[in-house]
Design an enzyme around this catalytic site. Structure first.
Site, PDB file in Angstrom:
ATOM      1  CG  PHE A  22       2.496   0.685 -14.137  1.00 23.39           C
ATOM      2  CD1 PHE A  22       2.808   1.240 -15.365  1.00 23.39           C
ATOM      3  CD2 PHE A  22       3.491  -0.003 -13.452  1.00 23.39           C
ATOM      4  CE1 PHE A  22       4.083   1.111 -15.913  1.00 23.39           C
ATOM      5  CE2 PHE A  22       4.769  -0.136 -13.991  1.00 23.39           C
ATOM      6  CZ  PHE A  22       5.061   0.420 -15.227  1.00 23.39           C
TER       7      PHE A  22
ATOM      8  CG  ASP B 230       1.450   4.377  -8.416  1.00 29.56           C
ATOM      9  OD1 ASP B 230       1.982   5.432  -8.808  1.00 29.56           O
ATOM     10  OD2 ASP B 230       1.898   3.247  -8.699  1.00 29.56           O
TER      11      ASP B 230
ATOM     12  CE1 TYR C  23      10.187   5.927 -14.295  1.00 31.91           C
ATOM     13  CE2 TYR C  23      11.264   5.461 -12.198  1.00 31.91           C
ATOM     14  CZ  TYR C  23      10.363   5.114 -13.183  1.00 31.91           C
ATOM     15  OH  TYR C  23       9.636   3.959 -13.059  1.00 31.91           O
ATOM     16  CE  LYS C  24       6.578   6.448 -14.964  1.00 30.60           C
ATOM     17  NZ  LYS C  24       5.617   5.551 -14.324  1.00 30.60           N
TER      18      LYS C  24
ATOM     19  NE  ARG D 244       2.575   6.248 -22.205  1.00 31.17           N
ATOM     20  CZ  ARG D 244       3.179   6.065 -21.020  1.00 31.17           C
ATOM     21  NH1 ARG D 244       2.434   5.837 -19.945  1.00 31.17           N
ATOM     22  NH2 ARG D 244       4.483   6.086 -20.903  1.00 31.17           N
TER      23      ARG D 244
END
Ligand SMILES: *Cc1c(COP(=O)(O)O)cnc(C)c1O
Length: 420
Positions: free
Chosen positions: A150, A219, A244-245, A393
Site C-alpha cells: 500500500f 502491516d 476502520y477496516k 475489489r
C-alpha cells in the site's frame, strides 16, 4: 473467469444465468446462511438491504457505537469535563483498547497500544526496528520494503531510510528470503496485498528475516479482524494495523502498534511525545521513556474516535477469529463459484489466489472497464470498490455479510457486465 468452474468441453454459460442455475445457487446460499453460526452478528450492525462488500475499506457501523459516542460527548465531556481523563478512563484508553484488540491478532496483553494513524505507526515501528538493529550491529544499513505495498508504507519507508541514512530496497515478499542479509536492519511487509487480496506467509517470512538477524514490521491492515495472525506464536517483532477496516472502528479511527514484549525495553521511538514519558505529569525537560507498550504513545489521544472504536470492538465478544476465517473462506469460495456460473467466460479475471493459504478476505477481479463497472454496481445496491487501474475489489466481512448477499452480488455483477 479464467479457471474455475467451467468444465472442459462444456457449452459457454449464457450471459443471463438460467433460472435453474440461479435457483440452485440461491438454495445453496439459503442453506449456508441457515447453518452459519455467525449469522446472528449481522443484527449488531446498522445495515440496510445494500450488499456491502467494502468493509475492507470502511467497516459498517456497529449499532452500539452511536449511543456510546453520545454518552462520551454529552456526559463524559459535557458534564465530567476534565475529570473524565481519570474517571472515564480516557488516559488509559490506548493500552486498554490495545488489549481488546490483542486476542484478535494473537497477542498476549501489554504489547499493543492504540493511537495515531497506520502511517504514523509504520514510521514509529520501522525507525525503532532500524535503531534496534543498528545498535547491535552498525553495519546493518539497509531497509527492505514490500514492493507491492500500500503506497503510504512505501513513502514512509523512503523517508525513514533517508533519516536513518539507510539504503532502501523494494522487493516482493516472495523475494525477501533471498534479499535479506547481514546488511539488513529491518523489513517492512504487508500481510495481505490490498489490491489482489494475496495473503503472504507471515510465519515463513518472519523466520527468514530472523535468520538473517534483522527485524520485521508487519502491516496488518487487511488481516486484523479478518483472519488469525498469530503475532506471539510466530515471534513477530513489530506490527501495525488500522481499525476502520475489518475492526469497524469508524472513519479515521486510531490505528494500533504492537511491539513484542522482549523488544519493549529497547523501543527507541522516533516520536517520543509526553504521553510515552515515564512520568507524563512530571513535566520534565528530559525525556525518559515509560515501560511497556505505552512507550509507543505520542501525544494526547483522539478520545472521541478512540472510544467509538472501543464500543465497536464489543461485537467481537465471544467470536473466535478462527470462526471468522472459516466463514470468510466459505464466502470467497462461494463468490468465486457464483461468478464462475453467472459471468461470461473471459469477462473478468480473478487476481486473488485460489489457494486458501494465500487468500485474504477479499476477491479482486481484473476487468478492462472496472472504473465504469463499479459505479453501476453501486447504483444497483452492490458496494465494492475500484482500485486503479482495472481492479474490482470485493471485501467479505464475515460478521455481517451472508451467503445470499454473495449470490446477489455475483448475479448483479453478471447483469452489469452483460450491459443490462
Ligand atoms: C488502509 C491501509 C493503510 C492506511 O493507512 P492510514 O494511515 O490509516 O491512512 C496503510 N497500510 C495498508 C496496507 C492499508 O491497507
Amino acid at each position: 473467469m479464467s479457471e474455475p468452474t467451467t468444465r472442459a468441453g462444456a457449452p459457454q454459460p449464457p450471459a443471463e444465468p438460467t433460472d435453474s442455475r440461479r435457483a440452485e445457487l440461491s438454495a445453496r446460499a439459503g442453506k449456508l446462511d441457515g447453518a452459519d453460526e455467525l449469522a446472528h452478528k449481522r443484527a449488531e450492525f446498522v445495515l440496510d438491504d445494500v450488499v456491502y462488500l467494502d468493509g475492507n475499506s470502511l467497516g459498517a457501523l456497529p449499532a452500539a457505537v452511536p449511543g456510546r459516542v453520545a454518552d462520551v460527548v454529552r456526559r463524559q465531556w459535557g458534564e465530567l469535563r476534565i475529570r473524565s481523563w481519570t474517571e472515564s478512563g480516557w488516559w488509559t484508553a490506548p493500552e486498554r483498547i490495545g488489549d481488546r484488540i490483542a486476542p484478535l491478532v494473537g497477542a498476549a496483553p501489554g504489547q499493543i497500544v492504540v493511537g495515531d494513524s497506520t502511517s504514523v505507526n509504520v514510521f514509529k515501528a520501522l525507525v525503532a526496528a532500524q535503531r534496534r538493529a543498528e545498535l547491535a550491529d552498525p553495519d546493518r544499513t539497509e531497509i527492505l520494503v514490500d514492493a507491492t505495498t500500500f503506497p503510504t508504507d512505501g513513502y514512509i519507508a523512503h523517508s525513514a531510510a533517508r533519516m536513518t541514512e539507510c539504503t532502501l530496497r523494494s522487493v516482493t515478499p516472495a523475494e525477501v528470503p533471498e534479499a535479506v542479509g547481514e546488511r539488513t536492519a529491518a523489513v517492512l511487509l504487508n500481510h495481505v496485498d490490498y489490491r489482489t487480496g494475496r495473503l503472504h506467509d507471515l510465519p515463513g517470512l518472519t523466520a527468514a528475516v530472523h535468520e538473517a538477524g534483522a527485524y520485521v514490521v508487519w502491516d496488518l491492515c487487511h488481516s486484523a479482524g479478518a483472519l488469525p495472525v498469530g503475532l506471539d506464536e510466530h515471534g513477530v517483532d513489530y506490527a501495525v494495523g488500522c481499525t476502520y477496516k475489518y475492526l469497524n472502528g469508524g472513519p479515521g479511527s486510531p490505528a494500533f502498534l504492537y511491539v513484542r514484549r522482549e523488544l519493549q525495553d529497547s523501543f527507541d521511538s522516533p516520536l517520543p511525545g509526553w504521553n510515552s514519558h515515564a512520568e507524563p505529569f512530571g513535566m520534565r525537560t528530559r525525556y525518559e521513556p515509560a515501560e511497556g507498550a505505552l512507550r509507543g504513545r505520542v501525544g494526547t489521544p483522539d478520545i472521541l474516535s478512540m472510544l467509538a472504536l472501543e464500543a465497536a470492538l464489543e461485537v467481537w465478544d465471544g467470536v473466535p477469529i478462527e470462526a471468522v476465517r472459516a466463514k470468510s473462506l466459505a464466502l470467497t469460495d462461494f463468490f468465486l463459484e457464483c461468478v464462475g456460473e453467472y459471468v461470461p467466460e473471459g469477462r473478468v479475471e480473478c487476481v486473488t489466489p485460489r489457494e486458501h493459504r494465500e487468500r485474504g478476505s477479499q476477491i479482486a477481479l481484473r476487468c478492462d472497464d472496472a472504473a465504469e463497472v463499479m459505479p453501476r454496481l453501486i447504483e444497483r445496491g452492490v458496494v465494492g470498490d475500484f482500485r486503479h487501474p482495472d481492479v474490482l475489489r470485493f471485501g467479505f466481512t464475515p460478521l455481517y455479510v451472508g451467503f445470499a448477499d454473495v449470490e446477489r452480488a455475483a448475479r448483479v455483477l453478471a447483469g452489469v457486465l452483460a450491459g443490462q
